[in-house]
Structures are given as C-alpha cells and as structure tokens.
Design an enzyme around this catalytic site. Structure first.
Site, PDB file in Angstrom:
ATOM      1  N   ASP A 250      43.919 -18.347 -31.476  1.00 57.75           N
ATOM      2  CA  ASP A 250      43.018 -19.200 -32.263  1.00 57.75           C
ATOM      3  C   ASP A 250      42.679 -18.616 -33.626  1.00 57.75           C
ATOM      4  O   ASP A 250      41.875 -19.195 -34.364  1.00 57.75           O
ATOM      5  CB  ASP A 250      41.724 -19.443 -31.481  1.00 57.75           C
ATOM      6  CG  ASP A 250      41.953 -20.276 -30.231  1.00 57.75           C
ATOM      7  OD1 ASP A 250      42.663 -21.291 -30.330  1.00 57.75           O
ATOM      8  OD2 ASP A 250      41.441 -19.896 -29.163  1.00 57.75           O
ATOM      9  N   ASP A 251      43.269 -17.485 -33.982  1.00 58.15           N
ATOM     10  CA  ASP A 251      42.943 -16.821 -35.236  1.00 58.15           C
ATOM     11  C   ASP A 251      43.384 -17.651 -36.441  1.00 58.15           C
ATOM     12  O   ASP A 251      44.542 -18.082 -36.525  1.00 58.15           O
ATOM     13  CB  ASP A 251      43.627 -15.451 -35.276  1.00 58.15           C
ATOM     14  CG  ASP A 251      43.298 -14.687 -36.537  1.00 58.15           C
ATOM     15  OD1 ASP A 251      42.147 -14.238 -36.664  1.00 58.15           O
ATOM     16  OD2 ASP A 251      44.187 -14.562 -37.401  1.00 58.15           O
TER      17      ASP A 251
END
Length: 296
Positions: A250-251
C-alpha cells in the site's frame, strides 16, 4: 563476515554485488539526515556499542572494500562490534546474485537494478529506531518525515562530538504525550512512539523475539501493536529484521515508482502490483527497495 582488524582502522570485504558509490548515493538522499553526515565520499557517525560509544569514518577502497577509521579509541571487542554493525547496516549477508538474475528480463526491475547495481537494503539495525522512523513517516512526505526525525533526535537523543545517537527506548518510555508537543507531530504519533518504547523497555517486544518467529507471525506481532499497521510492520520487517518477503504493497512511493518506471498515467491498482510481484516471490524486499530508489 570478512574483515581485518588493524587497531586504528578496519577493512571490511564486501561481497561481489556491492558498490559503495551506489550506497553512499542512497544515503545522501536527504540533507536533513541527522544520524550521520557525508563529506568527500566518506560517512561519519557515532555508534552506541555494548560498552562504549565510538565515532567512525567509513570510506571505500576500490568501491568494494569498506575502510573504517576510528575517530575515537575503541577496545578490541568494540572493533569487532563495529564490523558486525556495518556488515548488518549494509546487509552484506544477502547474496544478490540470484536477485540480479531474476531481474534481467523483468519489465519493471531490469532498469533500476542495472542503474543501481550494487545498492544494498541499507538498514536500521536498531528495532526502536526502525519502529520510530516508520511511525514518524506515516501519512506524510519524506521531507517532513526527516524534519520530524531531526526534531525527535535533537530533543531526546545524545550528542557525541558532532554526531547524534538515536533516543533510547527507556528515555522515551518515561515521557508523556505533552513532552513531545513541541516537535509538532500529531498526538497519535506521540502516543505510538511512547507505547512502542514502553513495550521494548519491558521486553514485551524485542528484535530477538521477532527474529525467532516466521515472517507471517512476526508481521502479526507487529500489527497487533497500537499504531503499527501493515505498512509500518512491513517497513520494519524490511529495514530492520531483513525478511526478504516483506512487501508494503500500500506504499504510495511504491505505487509512484510503478507509475514512473512503466510510464503509466495513473497509479497501478493493487491487483496489478500483485501480478508483477508474482515474479519476485522471495525478493519482494529488494524489489521494493530498488523501485523506491528510482524516485530520488
């Protein structure tokens, strides 16, 4: 670990897939870094060892041999500890040859691995520092994260000559949220930092306990801590614990690296990222690290 002790200096022999130039380039990415300084292709930093603190200068011979000079005296056992720290800092136990073979024809990774060949997952060997850096960096840009780290270190760390040591968990464990208010971080982050420090001080949480677990168990142990979500957990699993499959999917930076490298107009979906990552199974940490490197 291959190294030589010459009393006033050490020579550390890095494996083949290592480039001091690429690693110092990575370490130079922020002018606001406070844990070390870089000048004339040399790294200067203080290291808090088991029985003493030393200041070292790290340079290279021929890009693969690390030359470590002591700017303060160091006992023999301390010199061995310094060698081990630097070996771990640059992740020199990891054999990257199979990773580079894997990426030769990879549509996403062939460019960054060719461009930054020899770059290592330069880590954060201290668990509290890794967790604190992960917490400080939550939901803000990298520049402001460095500003917060500097404020935190200068307020609660220890200065040795001109160099800072990261605040100790036992120091932060004794604080109240109001003690961090002047740093201009959110109240939640202050609560998380103090909470993590108290877990480490009480030995409820330790690097040794996390390393004894398998990857999924270690991830769950971290996510169960207040303030540690999947992103922060995987960041720590990458940078401190060296689990090769850690993957902060999810970065935002990872998504931007995909977009940049593939020439997309929009960020990829999570499903697209997972599809590419199938080819990197077992090397997700290094894939992420090299993709991040494309952004600066």
């Amino acid at each position: 670990m291959e190294w030589e002790d010459h009393e006033d200096y050490l020579r550390i022999f890095a494996p083949k897939a290592f480039s001091f130039k690429e690693n110092i380039g990575y370490l130079s990415r922020s002018a606001d870094e406070c844990m070390f300084s870089i000048s004339d292709e040399k790294i200067y930093r203080a290291l808090a060892l088991q029985n003493e603190t030393v200041v070292v200068e790290i340079s290279s011979e021929g890009d693969r041999i690390l030359f470590v000079r002591f700017l303060s005296g160091a006992a023999q056992d301390a010199r061995a500890e310094v060698a081990r720290y630097i070996w771990e800092w640059f992740d020199l136990d990891t054999n990257l040859e199979s990773f580079y073979q894997l990426t030769k024809n990879d549509p996403l990774l062939h460019e960054p691995t060719a461009k930054f060949y020899g770059l290592r997952n330069v880590g954060l060997p201290d668990l509290f520092e890794a967790l604190a850096w992960g917490i400080l960096g939550q939901q803000i840009n990298l520049s402001f994260a460095y500003t917060l780290k500097r404020r935190f270190v200068e307020a609660f760390g220890k200065k040795v000559d001109h160099y800072w040591l990261f605040p100790l968990p036992e120091t932060i464990a004794r604080l109240q949220v109001d003690d961090l208010a002047a740093l201009k971080m959110t109240q939640k982050k202050a609560e998380y930092l103090i909470g993590v420090a108290r877990l480490i001080e009480s030995n409820e949480l330790s690097k040794e306990k996390l390393l004894e677990a398998d990857f999924k168990t270690a991830e769950k142990m971290l996510v169960n801590i207040r303030g540690i979500g999947p992103w922060t957990a995987n960041y720590v699993l990458m940078r401190c614990l060296r689990y090769p499959s850690a993957f902060p999917i999810d970065d935002v930076g990872l998504q931007n690296a995909f977009k940049l490298t593939l020439g997309y107009d929009e960020k990829p979906t999570k499903a697209e990222i997972r599809q590419y990552a199938e080819h990197w199974r077992g090397w997700e940490t290094y894939a992420t690290f090299y993709l991040w490197r494309m952004l600066y």
